[in-house]
Design a protein around this motif. Structure first.
Motif, short mmCIF file in Angstrom:
data_model
loop_
_atom_site.label_atom_id
_atom_site.label_comp_id
_atom_site.label_asym_id
_atom_site.label_seq_id
_atom_site.Cartn_x
_atom_site.Cartn_y
_atom_site.Cartn_z
N LEU A 47 -65.41 -32.26 12.13
CA LEU A 47 -65.66 -31.02 11.40
C LEU A 47 -66.81 -31.20 10.40
N ALA A 48 -66.81 -32.32 9.70
CA ALA A 48 -67.83 -32.58 8.68
C ALA A 48 -69.12 -33.15 9.25
N LYS A 49 -69.16 -33.29 10.59
CA LYS A 49 -70.33 -33.85 11.27
C LYS A 49 -70.64 -35.27 10.77
N ALA A 238 -65.55 -36.55 4.43
CA ALA A 238 -65.06 -35.55 5.38
C ALA A 238 -63.91 -34.75 4.78
N TYR A 239 -63.02 -35.41 4.07
CA TYR A 239 -61.93 -34.69 3.43
C TYR A 239 -62.45 -33.79 2.30
N HIS A 245 -64.13 -26.28 2.58
CA HIS A 245 -64.21 -25.34 3.70
C HIS A 245 -62.80 -25.17 4.30
N PRO A 246 -61.86 -24.64 3.50
CA PRO A 246 -60.47 -24.59 3.95
C PRO A 246 -60.26 -23.74 5.20
N ALA A 248 -62.33 -23.35 7.75
CA ALA A 248 -62.76 -24.13 8.90
C ALA A 248 -61.74 -25.22 9.23
N TRP A 249 -61.22 -25.87 8.19
CA TRP A 249 -60.23 -26.93 8.41
C TRP A 249 -58.93 -26.35 8.96
N ALA A 250 -58.54 -25.20 8.51
CA ALA A 250 -57.32 -24.56 9.01
C ALA A 250 -57.46 -24.23 10.50
N LYS A 251 -58.63 -23.78 10.90
CA LYS A 251 -58.86 -23.48 12.32
C LYS A 251 -58.73 -24.73 13.18
#
Length: 331
Positions: A47-49, A238-239, A245-246, A248-251
């Motif tokens: 997610l965080a690339k 990343a965390y 970006h909650p 995006a993380w939830a998805k």
């Protein structure tokens, strides 16, 4: 968010008190990571690339930190993030578990609960006397269940203890095989989505410290040592990205944890509000909280002998980890 990629390099990698070598070619290194519940580390890095590591990373999933450390004892994994409890039990293995704690991840203590099924007549922990209670051995559930019973005036032997896995525990709870279930993470979320409810929370029982553990054999490999430090730096950043970006993380995390998106988003915000996930180097405070856990486990008869947790720790990578932590955070 702009994060510097691998702009820092280990020009020197400390191997001991008096020796150092040039940084190895990390393209020849592979880290095997033990993930608990689901491949959360892989997902958050992607997610965080930050998953473009100069070394190869493979992932194995285990339904608890204790199982991950069993694999480490057998030299099948290099790296794991676990709670404070599994290393205490793992240290009693014949090879002392083949692990060292090289850093600490401080994270949420939400979703660490003692639950009962819908319409249960059990209304308090004290009501569990004589009841069948499932828990995952050698984990936070093992520890916090004991503490909950103690607070309610019950002894460990006052319940019918059932050692069980996370998945089997949910099935047994709804099938009538157990009356209550002490567990964490996905199993708690899944059970509550089906109508189970909390009898007691371990939110204020647990410290929130999750040791970052490396195989002792792997720590003898210069490539893996460099990769450990770099990987921890990436995970920490990343965390931080997930926290900022909650949505995006939830998805990303909803499906693997069996939650609808709106539930995953609410959980994500609550977890980061309670205690944002951060990786740090080892501190005296972290050692003390784990020693308190070990002393409690021994005093209650859950350990066969006293354990000195100081023997678990290896701080020889502290400088490298600090460099990586600083390098990957946003500037």
């Amino acid at each position: 968010m702009k994060i510097r990629t691998l702009g820092w390099v280990f020009t020197l990698l400390t191997l001991g008190a008096q020796s150092a070598i040039a940084a190895p070619d990390l393209s020849k290194t592979t880290l095997s990571v033990a993930s608990t519940g689901w491949k959360v580390e892989q997902a958050v890095l992607k997610l965080a690339k930050l998953d473009d590591t100069p070394y190869r990373v493979t992932y194995q999933t285990f339904q608890g930190g204790a199982l991950g450390l069993e694999a480490m004892a057998a030299n099948k994994v290099d790296f794991a993030v676990t709670s404070e409890i599994p290393p205490v039990f793992a240290s009693l293995a014949a090879n002392k578990g083949n692990f060292k704690i090289i850093a600490i991840q401080n994270s949420t203590t939400l979703h660490q609960e003692l639950i009962v099924p819908p319409n249960s007549p059990i209304k308090s922990v004290a009501d569990l006397k004589g009841k069948r209670v499932g828990y995952i051995k050698s984990t936070t559930a093992h520890y916090f269940l004991y503490q909950m019973l103690k607070s309610a005036g019950l002894k460990w032997d006052d319940i019918k203890r059932v050692e069980i896995t996370t998945a089997d525990g949910v099935t047994a709870l709804f099938g009538g095989g157990i009356d209550a279930f002490a567990s964490y993470g996905n199993s708690i979320r899944a059970a509550e989505l089906r109508g189970a409810h909390q009898l007691a929370s371990a939110e204020n029982i647990l410290s929130g410290n999750f040791p970052i553990v490396a195989s002792q054999i792997s720590l003898q490999d210069s490539g893996k040592r460099a990769a450990f430090a770099d990987y921890i730096g990436r995970l920490n950043a990343a965390y931080y990205y997930a926290q900022t970006h909650p949505e995006a993380w939830a998805k990303v995390s909803a499906a693997p944890t069996g939650r609808p998106y709106d539930v995953a988003l609410a959980d994500t915000k609550a977890e980061f509000a309670q205690r944002p996930t951060r990786d740090t180097t080892v501190s005296p405070e972290a050692r003390k909280t784990q020693q308190d856990v070990a002393d409690t486990l021994y005093a209650t008869g859950l350990l066969e002998k006293p354990v000195d947790v100081a023997t678990f720790y290896d701080t020889s990578l502290t400088d490298g980890i600090n460099q990586a932590l600083a390098s990957y955070l946003p500037k």
